[in-house]
Motif scaffolding. Structure first.
Motif, PDB file in Angstrom:
ATOM      1  N   THR A 154       0.813  -1.204   0.000  1.00  0.00           N
ATOM      2  CA  THR A 154       0.000   0.000   0.000  1.00  0.00           C
ATOM      3  C   THR A 154       0.852   1.263   0.000  1.00  0.00           C
ATOM      4  OG1 THR A 154      -0.173  -0.108   2.403  1.00  0.00           O
ATOM      5  CG2 THR A 154      -1.959  -1.091   1.127  1.00  0.00           C
ATOM      6  N   HIS A 155       0.234   2.346  -0.452  1.00  0.00           N
ATOM      7  CA  HIS A 155       0.903   3.642  -0.577  1.00  0.00           C
ATOM      8  C   HIS A 155       0.940   4.330   0.783  1.00  0.00           C
ATOM      9  CE1 HIS A 155       1.900   7.576  -2.292  1.00  0.00           C
ATOM     10  NE2 HIS A 155       2.099   6.974  -3.444  1.00  0.00           N
ATOM     11  N   THR A 156       1.947   5.148   0.998  1.00  0.00           N
ATOM     12  CA  THR A 156       2.059   5.872   2.273  1.00  0.00           C
ATOM     13  C   THR A 156       0.963   6.916   2.430  1.00  0.00           C
ATOM     14  OG1 THR A 156       3.650   7.343   1.206  1.00  0.00           O
ATOM     15  CG2 THR A 156       4.532   5.540   2.529  1.00  0.00           C
ATOM     16  N   ASN A 157       0.377   7.404   1.307  1.00  0.00           N
ATOM     17  CA  ASN A 157      -0.613   8.476   1.383  1.00  0.00           C
ATOM     18  C   ASN A 157      -2.046   7.972   1.544  1.00  0.00           C
ATOM     19  OD1 ASN A 157       1.403  10.376   1.020  1.00  0.00           O
ATOM     20  ND2 ASN A 157       1.165  10.422  -1.188  1.00  0.00           N
ATOM     21  N   ASN A 158      -2.333   6.756   1.043  1.00  0.00           N
ATOM     22  CA  ASN A 158      -3.714   6.304   1.011  1.00  0.00           C
ATOM     23  C   ASN A 158      -3.730   4.787   0.885  1.00  0.00           C
ATOM     24  OD1 ASN A 158      -6.409   5.647   0.185  1.00  0.00           O
ATOM     25  ND2 ASN A 158      -6.693   7.764  -0.506  1.00  0.00           N
ATOM     26  N   VAL A 159      -4.503   4.104   1.731  1.00  0.00           N
ATOM     27  CA  VAL A 159      -4.544   2.644   1.675  1.00  0.00           C
ATOM     28  C   VAL A 159      -5.182   2.138   0.390  1.00  0.00           C
ATOM     29  CG1 VAL A 159      -4.569   2.368   4.177  1.00  0.00           C
ATOM     30  CG2 VAL A 159      -6.740   2.600   2.945  1.00  0.00           C
ATOM     31  N   ASN A 160      -5.924   3.003  -0.321  1.00  0.00           N
ATOM     32  CA  ASN A 160      -6.533   2.607  -1.586  1.00  0.00           C
ATOM     33  C   ASN A 160      -5.604   2.834  -2.773  1.00  0.00           C
ATOM     34  OD1 ASN A 160      -9.052   1.811  -0.463  1.00  0.00           O
ATOM     35  ND2 ASN A 160      -9.589   3.973  -0.236  1.00  0.00           N
ATOM     36  N   GLN A 161      -4.395   3.308  -2.501  1.00  0.00           N
ATOM     37  CA  GLN A 161      -3.375   3.466  -3.529  1.00  0.00           C
ATOM     38  C   GLN A 161      -2.238   2.498  -3.213  1.00  0.00           C
ATOM     39  OE1 GLN A 161      -2.621   7.597  -2.956  1.00  0.00           O
ATOM     40  NE2 GLN A 161      -4.423   8.262  -4.078  1.00  0.00           N
ATOM     41  N   VAL A 162      -1.427   2.188  -4.213  1.00  0.00           N
ATOM     42  CA  VAL A 162      -0.406   1.168  -4.020  1.00  0.00           C
ATOM     43  C   VAL A 162       0.970   1.663  -4.435  1.00  0.00           C
ATOM     44  CG1 VAL A 162      -1.897  -0.846  -4.200  1.00  0.00           C
ATOM     45  CG2 VAL A 162      -0.989   0.186  -6.292  1.00  0.00           C
ATOM     46  N   GLN A 163       1.985   1.270  -3.645  1.00  0.00           N
ATOM     47  CA  GLN A 163       3.358   1.473  -4.097  1.00  0.00           C
ATOM     48  C   GLN A 163       3.640   0.554  -5.277  1.00  0.00           C
ATOM     49  OE1 GLN A 163       6.312   1.408  -0.990  1.00  0.00           O
ATOM     50  NE2 GLN A 163       5.019   2.548   0.421  1.00  0.00           N
ATOM     51  N   TYR A 164       3.101  -0.669  -5.210  1.00  0.00           N
ATOM     52  CA  TYR A 164       3.128  -1.573  -6.356  1.00  0.00           C
ATOM     53  C   TYR A 164       2.262  -2.784  -6.074  1.00  0.00           C
ATOM     54  CZ  TYR A 164       6.637  -4.222  -3.672  1.00  0.00           C
ATOM     55  OH  TYR A 164       7.299  -4.926  -2.696  1.00  0.00           O
ATOM     56  N   GLY A 165       1.873  -3.455  -7.147  1.00  0.00           N
ATOM     57  CA  GLY A 165       1.131  -4.704  -7.034  1.00  0.00           C
ATOM     58  C   GLY A 165       1.353  -5.532  -8.282  1.00  0.00           C
ATOM     59  N   PHE A 166       1.179  -6.846  -8.155  1.00  0.00           N
ATOM     60  CA  PHE A 166       1.397  -7.763  -9.279  1.00  0.00           C
ATOM     61  C   PHE A 166       0.452  -8.943  -9.126  1.00  0.00           C
ATOM     62  CE2 PHE A 166       4.035 -11.359 -11.121  1.00  0.00           C
ATOM     63  CZ  PHE A 166       3.834 -11.008 -12.460  1.00  0.00           C
ATOM     64  N   GLY A 167      -0.131  -9.383 -10.235  1.00  0.00           N
ATOM     65  CA  GLY A 167      -1.021 -10.538 -10.204  1.00  0.00           C
ATOM     66  C   GLY A 167      -1.788 -10.663 -11.502  1.00  0.00           C
ATOM     67  N   TYR A 168      -2.830 -11.488 -11.468  1.00  0.00           N
ATOM     68  CA  TYR A 168      -3.714 -11.663 -12.620  1.00  0.00           C
ATOM     69  C   TYR A 168      -4.971 -10.817 -12.434  1.00  0.00           C
ATOM     70  CZ  TYR A 168      -1.259 -16.001 -14.028  1.00  0.00           C
ATOM     71  OH  TYR A 168      -0.338 -16.938 -14.436  1.00  0.00           O
ATOM     72  N   TYR A 169      -5.326 -10.043 -13.463  1.00  0.00           N
ATOM     73  CA  TYR A 169      -6.565  -9.280 -13.468  1.00  0.00           C
ATOM     74  C   TYR A 169      -7.188  -9.402 -14.853  1.00  0.00           C
ATOM     75  CZ  TYR A 169      -4.671  -7.772  -9.125  1.00  0.00           C
ATOM     76  OH  TYR A 169      -4.146  -7.809  -7.862  1.00  0.00           O
ATOM     77  N   SER A 170      -8.474  -9.725 -14.891  1.00  0.00           N
ATOM     78  CA  SER A 170      -9.159 -10.020 -16.152  1.00  0.00           C
ATOM     79  C   SER A 170      -8.389 -11.067 -16.946  1.00  0.00           C
ATOM     80  CB  SER A 170      -9.345  -8.741 -16.982  1.00  0.00           C
ATOM     81  OG  SER A 170     -10.137  -7.809 -16.283  1.00  0.00           O
TER      82      SER A 170
END
Length: 199
Positions: A97-113
């Motif tokens: 998660t991002h330091t400014n907002n839990v709904n933002q991310v420093q990074y993420g990786f995975g399968y989407y759609s």
């Protein structure tokens, strides 16, 4: 599960095997002390070698390592053995998660759609998202990996079974500088419409 040998330079190595699984704790074999805590629907399952852990895809189903600045830098490499369950197209692997907002991310990786995705918010809170050209819908075990230097779009390399995966930046440019900070790092964290997977 992964091989027991720890490679020098790792900042996190979670085998998911029974010898590293103590109650609600997963031991980090990297030596950096980033042990994880299981929460929600995370249960033992059969892996490629020994035990794996199944994430049921319900909210709160994750392993969280806590606030660690060692798990983010100007460059990242993430790899895992992963088996996705049928019928759902979103299977998160890791996120920080991002330091400014839990709904933002420093990074993420995975399968989407059913595509492999890397995504992050840069220092200006601009969202960047790389997606594979092809979709992947089979439910077998596969090794996936990503390597990326934040702010350098052309540096990204994504692999599946050791073969580089074609893709492009579908949102943003991939040239935005990354962010750092001591925020929670999660494995298997659920997202809306997320699905079950085993790692």
């Amino acid at each position: 599960s992964q091989l027991e040998q720890t490679i020098s330079g790792l900042v996190g190595h979670w085998s998911m095997d029974s010898k590293d699984h103590y109650g609600a704790t997963i031991h980090d074999r990297s030596g950096k002390g980033n042990n994880g805590t299981l929460s929600g629907g995370v249960t033992p399952s059969s892996g490629t070698l020994g035990q794996a852990l199944r994430f049921d895809g319900v909210s709160g189903s994750e392993i969280r390592t806590g606030n660690s600045s060692t798990l983010v830098s100007s460059s990242i490499t993430v790899s895992a053995w992963m088996q996705n369950e049928p019928g759902v197209t979103n299977h998160p692997l890791v996120s920080k998660t991002h330091t400014n907002n839990v709904n933002q991310v420093q990074y993420g990786f995975g399968y989407y759609s059913d595509k492999l995705y890397l995504y992050y918010h840069d220092a200006s809170i601009v969202y960047h998202e790389w997606a594979s050209t092809n979709t992947f819908t089979d439910t077998g075990w596969h090794h996936v990996a990503v390597s990326y230097t934040f702010g350098t779009a052309g540096s990204i390399k994504v692999y599946r079974e050791g073969v580089e995966v074609a893709g492009s930046w579908v949102t943003g440019t991939g040239n935005g500088a990354g962010t750092t900070g001591s925020t929670p790092f999660s494995i298997g964290r659920n997202i809306p419409s997320g699905g079950g997977s085993t790692m």
